[in-house]
Design a protein around this motif. Sequence first.
Motif: not given
Length: 774
Positions: A617, A392-393, A396, A613, A385-390, A610
């Motif tokens: 977060r 995406l950011s 962006q 996560d 999840i951390q890598h995925y969000e990283h 979740e």
Amino acid sequence: MMTVGSESLQGLSTEITLDKTVKSIPGTTSKQCRQLEDCGFHTVRKLLHHFPRNYADLQNAYGAVDDNAYLIFVGRIISSRAIRAGYSFSFLEVVVQCEFVNNETNSEFMCNDCDNGGKKIIYLHLKKFFRGTRFTYQPFLMSIQSKYEEGDCVCVSGKVKKMKLKNHYEMREYNIDILEDEEEKHAHLECRPYPLYPSKAGLKPDFFRDIIVRALKILPANIDPIPDEILKEFNLLKLHDAYMQIHSPKTLDEADLARRRLIFDEFFYLQLARLYQMLEALGSHIEKEELLNKYKNQELHAVSVEEWFPLTKTLLKALPYSLTPSQLNAVSEIIWDLKRPVPMNRLLQGDVGCGKTVVAFLACMEVIASGYQAAFMVPTELLAIQHYEHVLSLLQALADGVCKPSVALLTGSTPTKQSRAVLEGIKTGDISFVIGTHSLIAEKVEFSNLRIAVIDEQHRFGVIQRGRFNSKLYSIPTNLRVDAASSGQSSEETTYMAPHVLAMSATPIPRTLALALYGDMSITQITDLPPGRTPVETIVLEGNDVGFESVFQMMRDELVAGGKVYLVYPVIEESEQLPQLRAATCEFDSISKKFEEYKCGLLHGRMKSEQKDEALRKFRTGETCILLATQVIEIGVDVPDASMMVVMNAERFGIAQLHQLRGRVGRGTKKSRCVFLSSTSGTLERLKVLEKSSDGFYLAQADLLLRGPGNLLGKKQSGHLPEFPIARLEIDGNMLQEAHLAALKVLATSNDLECFPGLKAELSMRQPLCILGD
Ligand SMILES: Nc1ncnc2c1ncn2[C@@H]1O[C@H](COP(=O)(O)OP(=O)(O)OP(=O)(O)O)[C@@H](O)[C@H]1O
């Protein structure tokens, strides 16, 4: 290139002799054969690989005969008496006279009883006791007494204990061998090292010594599968001589040379098997040559930034920081490899927090930009999840006009509907970058065109799991098909290739050790840290009342200054079996109460995806300032402004593991500290090494020496380096390079080993890859 001539026949007798059953050893009784077989010694090879654990040599006794020293002597029996000492008690006493060479200026031996040559006589008393009336009868006593006759030459080893009588010593825990053979007698009188074998399953050292001597007598000279040229080039003994000299050396130097050859074999066959397996998987001759050349030329290759695809360059520019020189070199080197016509197999190494992730992301972008897919596999959901969000950011931050790759997350907890859509997207190619856990290698995951698989914390996945990506083939570009066709290969055979594999590891293994594990891998190392990092201040404390008070004070100071604190616990809940272990859930309330003004969070492996996560977060955004967690945070968790960590029951963790944990703080520019609390004072010393060093390589080595190589890395979750029968990786690692080169030479001469049938047979007998769990 090596000439192939006599080598082709060389080593053929290996199979014939070494793999014969122990029954073929002359003079071995069927009882002995049974005993050996019961112990797993089915073949002559197995027996000859039962190496002495040490050698005793007569020089041991030169200096002084110290009480309780383990010494060995050769001498003559001067008396042997079996005596009935009571109603049900008897004993045998053998006295051995030894000439003792005295070259010490020790006052005890500056004695009158030394002759001019500095020799003196000592007497060893060996006693054996028998209890039971049946051991007191005359026939029994006569029979044991007659085993040791006056005048027999014997070799005696054991612990010496001074007796009252001058120059007389009692031998304890002794072994006595009668030296029957003239040659043997001379050998020992010449001060030859005497092999000391380990016992095994009740079989005594003498038993092995005796049978091994007989096995050596039938060993033909021509048993070496390794070509003469290699032996000469790498200065190695012949195999026959190595067996002779390890079991019956004339000097300790001879034994060392033999050991060197046998260690070389362990490494050589491992490298040979690895490379052979890789070559076998390749279709065309060109691919094979390319692979061998790549390993021969280990110099640094790179593709400069200008030559990267625009997408990769744009992402590089959009990063919120500049890459360090070694990160930049790493990306360039990996991109060079991605452009080769053979699958890359590369290990990206670097200490915790050095910034491996972004290097791997850029490599993935390069692949995606060329029209293929990339997969990124991590060991935990949290990290996925951390890598995925990283990602995406980072994406962006790219300008609107840039065509951004479609990214997806796939883990065991991805809801069915969503995971179905992801699987579909992967299959059609709509998704070009997927990040996930081991769910990515499930059979149902079909990629449209997977060209790179990144495996983070690769030692946490089994060898087989890692290999699974190889079956997710992609079609190779047309120009390579042309190459293959021109080499005479049919184009159909070369239509598909395995994806490139980039494994990442934060467990820094010295390069030589990495080669042993991954003989077929190229290695990229990140050797610097992002700028502005200051070493984490590390404190090792005993977890008593005083220790805790000072830790709480440190936490308070940290929180007042706006910091965030991890509290790491060895277990989630208290256990009756291990009441001394502190548990995360149990301490949540008391910590919350103690630090009322700050919010606490909880994170452990038993929470739902979740929830985990959410907990991370909140900690990241500062909603919580104290996070009570278990080892789940050990790998990869990245909260750059976390500034303090306290590890409870630190003695429960390995040094390398604690170094990983500590790597969760000090990831930003904020000065950080880490406290290791040990519940016993005895373990403080072991942990202190972490106070002195923050160098992962140094600590990995310290851990290796402390625990032996078995516990550092692993084929499964636990992390193990392979254990070789005689080689010790931390000491003999330098021989790996030589073995690697030798294996390359052999395969360059004959890709399929057809010219070296002896080597091929030896490979199938040894199955060296078992060491790695393949
Ligand atoms: N060149 C750089 N300059 C500044 N910060 C950087 C640089 N490279 C990476 N970082 C940051 O450093 C932190 C650690 O990076 P990353 O998570 O990639 O490390 P890692 O090597 O994968 O660590 P670990 O082994 O702990 O997983 C991240 O917050 C990342 O954004």
